[in-house]
Design a protein around this motif. Structure first.
Motif, PDB file in Angstrom:
ATOM      1  N   ILE A 175       0.851  -1.194   0.000  1.00 40.68           N
ATOM      2  CA  ILE A 175       0.000   0.000   0.000  1.00 40.68           C
ATOM      3  C   ILE A 175       0.890   1.247   0.000  1.00 40.68           C
ATOM      4  CG2 ILE A 175      -1.616   1.360   1.380  1.00 40.68           C
ATOM      5  CD1 ILE A 175      -2.823  -1.362   2.286  1.00 40.68           C
ATOM      6  N   ALA A 176       1.896   1.261   0.868  1.00 43.21           N
ATOM      7  CA  ALA A 176       2.803   2.404   0.950  1.00 43.21           C
ATOM      8  C   ALA A 176       3.545   2.613  -0.368  1.00 43.21           C
ATOM      9  CB  ALA A 176       3.791   2.205   2.097  1.00 43.21           C
ATOM     10  N   GLU A 177       4.031   1.532  -0.964  1.00 47.22           N
ATOM     11  CA  GLU A 177       4.751   1.637  -2.233  1.00 47.22           C
ATOM     12  C   GLU A 177       3.835   2.140  -3.342  1.00 47.22           C
ATOM     13  OE1 GLU A 177       7.946   1.332  -2.640  1.00 47.22           O
ATOM     14  OE2 GLU A 177       8.504   0.408  -0.739  1.00 47.22           O
ATOM     15  N   ALA A 178       2.589   1.666  -3.375  1.00 52.45           N
ATOM     16  CA  ALA A 178       1.642   2.118  -4.394  1.00 52.45           C
ATOM     17  C   ALA A 178       1.359   3.611  -4.234  1.00 52.45           C
ATOM     18  CB  ALA A 178       0.344   1.305  -4.322  1.00 52.45           C
ATOM     19  N   LEU A 179       1.233   4.079  -3.000  1.00 53.18           N
ATOM     20  CA  LEU A 179       1.002   5.503  -2.763  1.00 53.18           C
ATOM     21  C   LEU A 179       2.192   6.325  -3.236  1.00 53.18           C
ATOM     22  CD1 LEU A 179      -0.831   7.720  -1.594  1.00 53.18           C
ATOM     23  CD2 LEU A 179       0.377   7.398   0.584  1.00 53.18           C
ATOM     24  N   PRO A 204      -5.849   3.196   3.469  1.00 51.18           N
ATOM     25  CA  PRO A 204      -6.117   2.327   4.615  1.00 51.18           C
ATOM     26  C   PRO A 204      -4.855   2.219   5.477  1.00 51.18           C
ATOM     27  CG  PRO A 204      -5.928   1.025   2.603  1.00 51.18           C
ATOM     28  CD  PRO A 204      -5.824   2.466   2.208  1.00 51.18           C
ATOM     29  N   THR A 205      -4.998   2.544   6.754  1.00 52.00           N
ATOM     30  CA  THR A 205      -3.858   2.522   7.673  1.00 52.00           C
ATOM     31  C   THR A 205      -4.213   1.716   8.916  1.00 52.00           C
ATOM     32  OG1 THR A 205      -4.587   4.637   8.622  1.00 52.00           O
ATOM     33  CG2 THR A 205      -2.947   4.742   6.860  1.00 52.00           C
ATOM     34  N   VAL A 206      -3.188   1.410   9.685  1.00 48.77           N
ATOM     35  CA  VAL A 206      -3.360   0.612  10.894  1.00 48.77           C
ATOM     36  C   VAL A 206      -3.187   1.522  12.105  1.00 48.77           C
ATOM     37  CG1 VAL A 206      -2.505  -1.363  12.207  1.00 48.77           C
ATOM     38  CG2 VAL A 206      -2.455  -1.416   9.698  1.00 48.77           C
ATOM     39  N   ALA A 207      -4.201   1.580  12.950  1.00 53.10           N
ATOM     40  CA  ALA A 207      -4.165   2.398  14.169  1.00 53.10           C
ATOM     41  C   ALA A 207      -3.282   1.737  15.226  1.00 53.10           C
ATOM     42  CB  ALA A 207      -5.578   2.596  14.705  1.00 53.10           C
TER      43      ALA A 207
END
Length: 115
Positions: A17-21, A40-43
């Protein structure tokens, strides 16, 4: 897992997800465009939440390794939407100093397979 450092804020999400962003931000920057992306992130408690990030020519995202997690969060649909948006963001592509090809598919094992 990776941390996304953005304008003094730090959020955690899955590697792909981070790489795609970051890829999307690079393409937008190359084409002088911006977008508001709901990532979408993790709390801290492990729950999934959404963080809105403005990406474009002035984006200064920094991705850093986060502690490994057995339950690496991935969202293939989100990654596919971001990759599709990047493919349609404009004719200019970003420079890739590392020589790798961006925009791997959501189902590819590596976000940047060797060209």
């Amino acid at each position: 897992m990776k941390y996304i450092n953005y304008d003094g804020s730090i959020v955690m999400t899955g590697d792909r997800i981070a790489e795609a962003l970051a890829d999307y931000a690079a393409v937008l920057g190359a084409n002088g465009r911006t977008d508001s992306v709901h990532v979408p992130t993790v709390a801290e408690d492990g729950s999934i939440e959404t963080t809105t990030v403005l990406v474009g020519p002035a984006s200064e995202l920094v991705l850093t390794a986060a502690p490994d997690d057995e339950l690496e969060y991935e969202d293939p649909d989100f990654i596919r939407r971001l990759r599709d948006a990047a493919a349609h963001a404009g004719p200019d592509g970003p420079l890739n100093a590392d020589g790798r090809t961006p925009f791997a598919g959501a189902d590819d094992p590596e976000p940047f397979p060797d060209a």
